[in-house]
Design an enzyme around this catalytic site. Structure first.
Site, PDB file in Angstrom:
ATOM      1  CB  SER A  16      -0.884   0.009   1.256  1.00 44.76           C
ATOM      2  OG  SER A  16      -1.489   1.269   1.423  1.00 44.76           O
TER       3      SER A  16
ATOM      4  CD  GLU B 251      -2.716   5.233   4.126  1.00 43.39           C
ATOM      5  OE1 GLU B 251      -2.238   5.506   5.238  1.00 43.39           O
ATOM      6  OE2 GLU B 251      -3.439   6.020   3.489  1.00 43.39           O
TER       7      GLU B 251
ATOM      8  CE1 TYR C 112      -4.745  -1.436   5.156  1.00 42.24           C
ATOM      9  CE2 TYR C 112      -3.508   0.479   4.426  1.00 42.24           C
ATOM     10  CZ  TYR C 112      -4.197  -0.671   4.145  1.00 42.24           C
ATOM     11  OH  TYR C 112      -4.336  -1.073   2.828  1.00 42.24           O
TER      12      TYR C 112
HETATM   13  N1  LIG Z   1      -8.655   0.067  -2.085  1.00 39.15           N
HETATM   14  C1  LIG Z   1      -7.536   0.739  -1.906  1.00 39.15           C
HETATM   15  O1  LIG Z   1      -7.466   1.950  -2.152  1.00 39.15           O
HETATM   16  C2  LIG Z   1      -6.292   0.019  -1.449  1.00 39.15           C
HETATM   17  C3  LIG Z   1      -5.054   0.653  -1.602  1.00 39.15           C
HETATM   18  C4  LIG Z   1      -3.897  -0.035  -1.246  1.00 39.15           C
HETATM   19  C5  LIG Z   1      -3.989  -1.305  -0.716  1.00 39.15           C
HETATM   20  N2  LIG Z   1      -5.213  -1.885  -0.537  1.00 39.15           N
HETATM   21  C6  LIG Z   1      -5.256  -3.246   0.006  1.00 39.15           C
HETATM   22  O2  LIG Z   1      -5.642  -4.102  -1.053  1.00 39.15           O
HETATM   23  C7  LIG Z   1      -6.420  -5.186  -0.546  1.00 39.15           C
HETATM   24  C8  LIG Z   1      -7.774  -5.179  -1.231  1.00 39.15           C
HETATM   25  O3  LIG Z   1      -8.399  -3.917  -0.991  1.00 39.15           O
HETATM   26  P1  LIG Z   1      -9.982  -3.735  -1.082  1.00 39.15           P
HETATM   27  O4  LIG Z   1     -10.223  -2.294  -1.260  1.00 39.15           O
HETATM   28  O5  LIG Z   1     -10.543  -4.719  -2.042  1.00 39.15           O
HETATM   29  O6  LIG Z   1     -10.417  -4.129   0.418  1.00 39.15           O
HETATM   30  P2  LIG Z   1     -11.808  -4.710   0.952  1.00 39.15           P
HETATM   31  O7  LIG Z   1     -12.903  -4.395  -0.001  1.00 39.15           O
HETATM   32  O8  LIG Z   1     -11.961  -4.270   2.366  1.00 39.15           O
HETATM   33  O9  LIG Z   1     -11.567  -6.287   0.941  1.00 39.15           O
HETATM   34  C9  LIG Z   1     -10.683  -6.894   1.836  1.00 39.15           C
HETATM   35  C10 LIG Z   1     -11.121  -8.329   2.073  1.00 39.15           C
HETATM   36  O10 LIG Z   1     -10.356  -8.851   3.172  1.00 39.15           O
HETATM   37  C11 LIG Z   1     -11.202  -9.576   4.044  1.00 39.15           C
HETATM   38  N3  LIG Z   1     -11.028  -9.025   5.400  1.00 39.15           N
HETATM   39  C12 LIG Z   1     -11.574  -7.933   5.935  1.00 39.15           C
HETATM   40  N4  LIG Z   1     -11.177  -7.779   7.200  1.00 39.15           N
HETATM   41  C13 LIG Z   1     -10.357  -8.809   7.458  1.00 39.15           C
HETATM   42  C14 LIG Z   1      -9.645  -9.216   8.597  1.00 39.15           C
HETATM   43  N5  LIG Z   1      -9.682  -8.523   9.739  1.00 39.15           N
HETATM   44  N6  LIG Z   1      -8.895 -10.339   8.505  1.00 39.15           N
HETATM   45  C15 LIG Z   1      -8.841 -11.035   7.359  1.00 39.15           C
HETATM   46  N7  LIG Z   1      -9.525 -10.702   6.251  1.00 39.15           N
HETATM   47  C16 LIG Z   1     -10.264  -9.594   6.305  1.00 39.15           C
HETATM   48  C17 LIG Z   1     -12.640  -9.397   3.635  1.00 39.15           C
HETATM   49  O11 LIG Z   1     -13.153 -10.647   3.241  1.00 39.15           O
HETATM   50  P3  LIG Z   1     -14.178 -11.489   4.175  1.00 39.15           P
HETATM   51  O12 LIG Z   1     -14.882 -10.517   5.082  1.00 39.15           O
HETATM   52  O13 LIG Z   1     -15.086 -12.107   3.159  1.00 39.15           O
HETATM   53  O14 LIG Z   1     -13.335 -12.474   4.907  1.00 39.15           O
HETATM   54  C18 LIG Z   1     -12.584  -8.434   2.467  1.00 39.15           C
HETATM   55  O15 LIG Z   1     -13.310  -8.914   1.387  1.00 39.15           O
HETATM   56  C19 LIG Z   1      -6.490  -4.972   0.968  1.00 39.15           C
HETATM   57  O16 LIG Z   1      -5.429  -5.672   1.574  1.00 39.15           O
HETATM   58  C20 LIG Z   1      -6.251  -3.482   1.120  1.00 39.15           C
HETATM   59  O17 LIG Z   1      -5.724  -3.174   2.392  1.00 39.15           O
HETATM   60  C21 LIG Z   1      -6.354  -1.264  -0.918  1.00 39.15           C
END
Ligand SMILES: NC(=O)c1ccc[n+]([C@@H]2O[C@H](COP(=O)([O-])OP(=O)(O)OC[C@H]3O[C@@H](n4cnc5c(N)ncnc54)[C@H](OP(=O)(O)O)[C@@H]3O)[C@@H](O)[C@H]2O)c1
Length: 312
Positions: free
Chosen positions: A125, A127, A149
């Site tokens: 990330s 971040e 995070y």
């Molecule tokens: N979107 C952005 O701007 C961004 C930027 C940089 C990095 N990221 C990273 O990229 C990845 C995907 O992002 P996203 O936006 O698709 O996130 P998201 O929509 O929140 O999806 C994350 C998934 O992880 C699972 N999850 C949630 N809380 C959890 C926990 N405490 N322990 C284990 N699993 C958990 C959930 O699946 P279940 O609830 O079905 O288990 C959820 O579907 C994440 O790691 C995020 O941190 C995102």
């Protein structure tokens, strides 16, 4: 037929990536912590629920990760699971750290243990960098995270680099900056703004209450970003890549654009509440995605103004 396992397929990126891989002819497996109870609403919205083979997997449980990887027997694994909210990470620092740092370590250990040529994508990330100031962050910029995070993501990032160097794993970090879509959880500020503007236009709300509007971010479009994830695993060698638009705007710019799009002046409707400020925050997040552009041939077409218009 290539097989892919997407850890966290229920999330925003998981759903878009699943669709992309299905279009490319992959057999797609996806995990949720509880695949029986999960609604997989994002997969339903994209109309691909029946095409994704769903498994329960908890990243922090080594046995669970091992079973899922053995069952799916993937050529590529995409690690998108974990507590993904910066704001929530201040309230749940241990859960955040474990889900990313321990979860990623378990996945790397499983792949090392199985001795199979499984390629790994890890969701790192922007971040991790913390405050970049006016110097755009690239793959060699040191990390100085400003939230639990960011700390968790930085730990997972270096685990991936270490397993690549120590054991020769084909493991890549995608250092993605903010990317948005209608599939993003409503807790995130961009969705909050889009929903708030829509409610004001419909006459259901009179104001929109937000935190610090002066923070500056790089916002892109999620569907484009999952293409970069896939491209990383198609290269000859594993590496880490900054993925961003390369354009930074303040949250106030984002808000002003959202209200301008529906013909309103944001100053008439937006109130800031200091209680919504984070204990520590990134003031400016600036990215240099030129390596991904050069090496992967990837480039963000949609910038902040396009993102706003598609969300509102
Ligand atoms: N979107 C952005 O701007 C961004 C930027 C940089 C990095 N990221 C990273 O990229 C990845 C995907 O992002 P996203 O936006 O698709 O996130 P998201 O929509 O929140 O999806 C994350 C998934 O992880 C699972 N999850 C949630 N809380 C959890 C926990 N405490 N322990 C284990 N699993 C958990 C959930 O699946 P279940 O609830 O079905 O288990 C959820 O579907 C994440 O790691 C995020 O941190 C995102």
């Amino acid at each position: 037929m290539k097989r892919a396992l997407i850890c966290g397929v229920s999330g925003q990126d998981g759903a878009y990536l699943a669709r992309l891989l299905l279009q490319k002819g992959y057999e797609v497996w996806g995990t949720s912590r509880d695949a029986e109870a999960a609604s997989f609403s994002n997969l339903k919205k994209l109309g691909i629920l029946d095409q994704v083979r769903r498994l329960s997997m908890v990243m922090t449980d080594f046995r669970s990760v091992l079973q899922a990887v053995v069952q799916a027997d993937p050529d590529e694994v995409y690690n998108l699971a974990g507590q993904s909210s910066v704001g929530l990470s201040f309230a749940q620092p241990v859960e955040t750290l474990q889900s990313h740092a321990l979860g990623t370590l378990n996945l790397l250990e499983v792949v090392r243990f199985l001795k199979k040529p499984i390629r790994i994508y890890n969701a790192s990330s922007g971040e991790c960098f913390g405050d970049t100031g006016d110097v755009p962050a690239n793959e060699r910029t040191p990390f100085r995270p400003r939230s639990p995070y960011g700390v968790a993501k930085a730990a997972a990032h270096w685990e991936v680099v270490n397993y690549r160097e120590a054991y020769g794993l084909f493991a890549c970090n995608g250092i993605l900056f903010n990317h948005e879509s209608p599939l993003r959880q409503r807790r995130f500020v961009t969705r909050k703004i889009a929903n708030g503007v829509a409610a004001i236009v419909r006459g259901e709300a009179k104001e929109l209450v937000l935190g610090d509007l002066s923070v500056q971010r790089d916002w892109g479009w999620a569907e484009e970003y999952v293409q970069a994830m896939w491209l990383m695993l198609q290269q000859d060698d594993p590496d880490d890549y900054v993925v961003a638009t390369g354009e930074t705007y303040s949250l106030q710019d984002f808000v002003a654009e959202a209200f301008r799009y529906v013909g309103l002046d944001w100053k008439d409707y937006v109130r800031t509440d200091p209680s919504l400020y984070r204990p520590s925050d990134i003031r400016t997040s600036r990215a240099d995605p030129s390596y991904a552009m050069r090496k992967l041939g990837w480039r963000a077409k949609l910038k902040m103004h396009d993102v706003v218009r598609r969300l509102v």
